[in-house]
Design an enzyme around this catalytic site. Structure first.
Site, PDB file in Angstrom:
ATOM      1  CG  ASN A 127      -1.720   1.216   1.423  1.00  0.00           C
ATOM      2  OD1 ASN A 127      -1.830   2.033   0.497  1.00  0.00           O
ATOM      3  ND2 ASN A 127      -2.312   1.386   2.590  1.00  0.00           N
TER       4      ASN A 127
ATOM      5  CE  LYS B  50       0.024   3.334   4.791  1.00  0.00           C
ATOM      6  NZ  LYS B  50       0.034   3.499   6.224  1.00  0.00           N
TER       7      LYS B  50
ATOM      8  CG  HIS C  15      -5.783   1.611   5.192  1.00  0.00           C
ATOM      9  ND1 HIS C  15      -5.373   2.530   6.126  1.00  0.00           N
ATOM     10  CD2 HIS C  15      -4.730   0.774   5.000  1.00  0.00           C
ATOM     11  CE1 HIS C  15      -4.116   2.265   6.470  1.00  0.00           C
ATOM     12  NE2 HIS C  15      -3.704   1.199   5.806  1.00  0.00           N
TER      13      HIS C  15
ATOM     14  CD  GLU D 126      -3.054   5.275   6.786  1.00  0.00           C
ATOM     15  OE1 GLU D 126      -3.065   5.361   5.545  1.00  0.00           O
ATOM     16  OE2 GLU D 126      -2.086   4.809   7.420  1.00  0.00           O
TER      17      GLU D 126
ATOM     18  CD  GLU E 286      -3.476  -2.901   7.238  1.00  0.00           C
ATOM     19  OE1 GLU E 286      -2.325  -3.057   6.826  1.00  0.00           O
ATOM     20  OE2 GLU E 286      -4.152  -1.897   6.989  1.00  0.00           O
TER      21      GLU E 286
ATOM     22  N   GLY F 291       2.319   1.907  10.751  1.00  0.00           N
ATOM     23  CA  GLY F 291       3.236   3.039  10.630  1.00  0.00           C
ATOM     24  C   GLY F 291       3.930   3.428  11.925  1.00  0.00           C
TER      25      GLY F 291
ATOM     26  CB  SER G  36       5.215  -2.077  11.977  1.00  0.00           C
ATOM     27  OG  SER G  36       4.759  -0.777  12.265  1.00  0.00           O
TER      28      SER G  36
HETATM   29  C1  PEP Z   1      -0.740  -0.053   6.070  1.00  0.00           C
HETATM   30  O1  PEP Z   1      -0.881   1.147   5.937  1.00  0.00           O
HETATM   31  O2  PEP Z   1      -1.587  -0.810   5.587  1.00  0.00           O
HETATM   32  C2  PEP Z   1       0.433  -0.541   6.793  1.00  0.00           C
HETATM   33  C3  PEP Z   1       0.416  -1.767   7.198  1.00  0.00           C
HETATM   34  O3  PEP Z   1       1.457   0.362   7.005  1.00  0.00           O
HETATM   35  P1  PEP Z   1       2.900   0.034   7.656  1.00  0.00           P
HETATM   36  O4  PEP Z   1       3.404  -1.232   7.032  1.00  0.00           O
HETATM   37  O5  PEP Z   1       3.744   1.223   7.310  1.00  0.00           O
HETATM   38  O6  PEP Z   1       2.680  -0.116   9.122  1.00  0.00           O
END
Ligand code: PEP
Length: 253
Positions: free
Chosen positions: A9, A11, A95, A97, A167, A173, A213
């Site tokens: 992703n 973003k 997601h 976000e 997630e 993040g 992460s």
């Molecule tokens: C995400 O935004 O779906 C995600 C898992 O981000 P990160 O790997 O940076 O934690």
């Protein structure tokens, strides 16, 4: 046997030329990978260019969101059909976000999932609890609410065209990755929920990714969990080497 799926992703990152460079570099690194489903999700404006740069169908293209209406007076929105037209075969939906900054709720997520499936796009459905919810012992109920809300009205076949991404919001993040046990626990819970609604066979077939992460250094332990079928990767998907490192870990499992 479920095929592992590693999705990046990107973003709100990368210009069109940066996105094409990244996917070109990535293709060279994964040229001999066939046992892992690989997906990248650039910004809308880069989708067509990345689609044109993708060769041999080794990497699937995803959008990061869609709107459920097919066309009309919906300024700024992009429909599932238009994403197919741009070369997508997947779309990330719900997601955290989007839920956090754009007010998405289960009902909207469900409409998006249905419109994706109607247009033959595979939805990558994101679910996950906030830290305060985990600390209050509400992880299982939050996950149940997200999963059941997102898949309301889906047939078993439609469910099996979908991917679920667990997630935990506190891990996205932040560098604070869930432990393999924490991930496994929630993935098993999701499978139990799906077994209850559909059947054990259906629950055993759907791919469930972990996201939050994930890096090459922690991917092997996470992906070795029995119910973890891949990863949705943010930060570490922005560089070809680190994303390829996670794909390599999925291959070894
Ligand atoms: C995400 O935004 O779906 C995600 C898992 O981000 P990160 O790997 O940076 O934690």
């Amino acid at each position: 046997m479920r095929k592992p799926i590693i999705a990046g992703n990107w973003k709100l990152n990368k210009t069109i030329s940066q996105a094409v460079d990244l996917v070109t570099e990535l293709q060279a690194l994964v040229a001999d990978v066939s046992e892992v489903e690989i997906v990248v999700a650039p910004v809308f404006t880069a989708l067509s260019a990345v689609a044109a740069a993708l060769k041999e169908n080794r990497i699937g293209l995803s959008a990061q969101d869609l709107y459920w209406e097919k066309s009309g007076a919906f300024t700024g929105e992009v429909s599932a059909e238009l994403l197919r037209d741009a070369g997508c075969s997947y779309v990330i939906i719900g997601h955290s976000e989007r839920r956090q900054y754009f007010g998405e709720n289960n009902e909207m997520v469900n409409k998006k999932v249905r419109s994706a499936l109607d247009a033959h796009l595979a939805p990558i459905i994101c679910v996950g609890e906030h830290l305060a919810e985990r600390q209050a012992g509400k992880t299982e109920s939050v996950i149940e609410d997200h999963v059941m809300g997102a898949i309301e009205g889906l047939s078993a076949n439609q469910l099996l065209t979908s991917v679920i991404a667990y997630e935990p919001v506190w891990a996205i993040g932040t560098g604070q990755v869930a432990t393999p046990d924490q991930a496994q626990e929630v993935h098993a819970h999701i499978r139990r929920l799906l077994a209850g609604k559909y059947s054990k066979e259906v629950a055993n077939q759907i791919q469930i990714q972990y996201g939050g992460s994930v890096k090459p250094a922690n991917a092997t332990d996470l992906l070795s969990q029995v119910d973890v079928d891949g990863a949705l990767v943010g930060g570490a998907s922005l560089e070809a080497e680190s994303f390829a490192g996670i794909i390599a870990a999925a291959r070894r499992n």
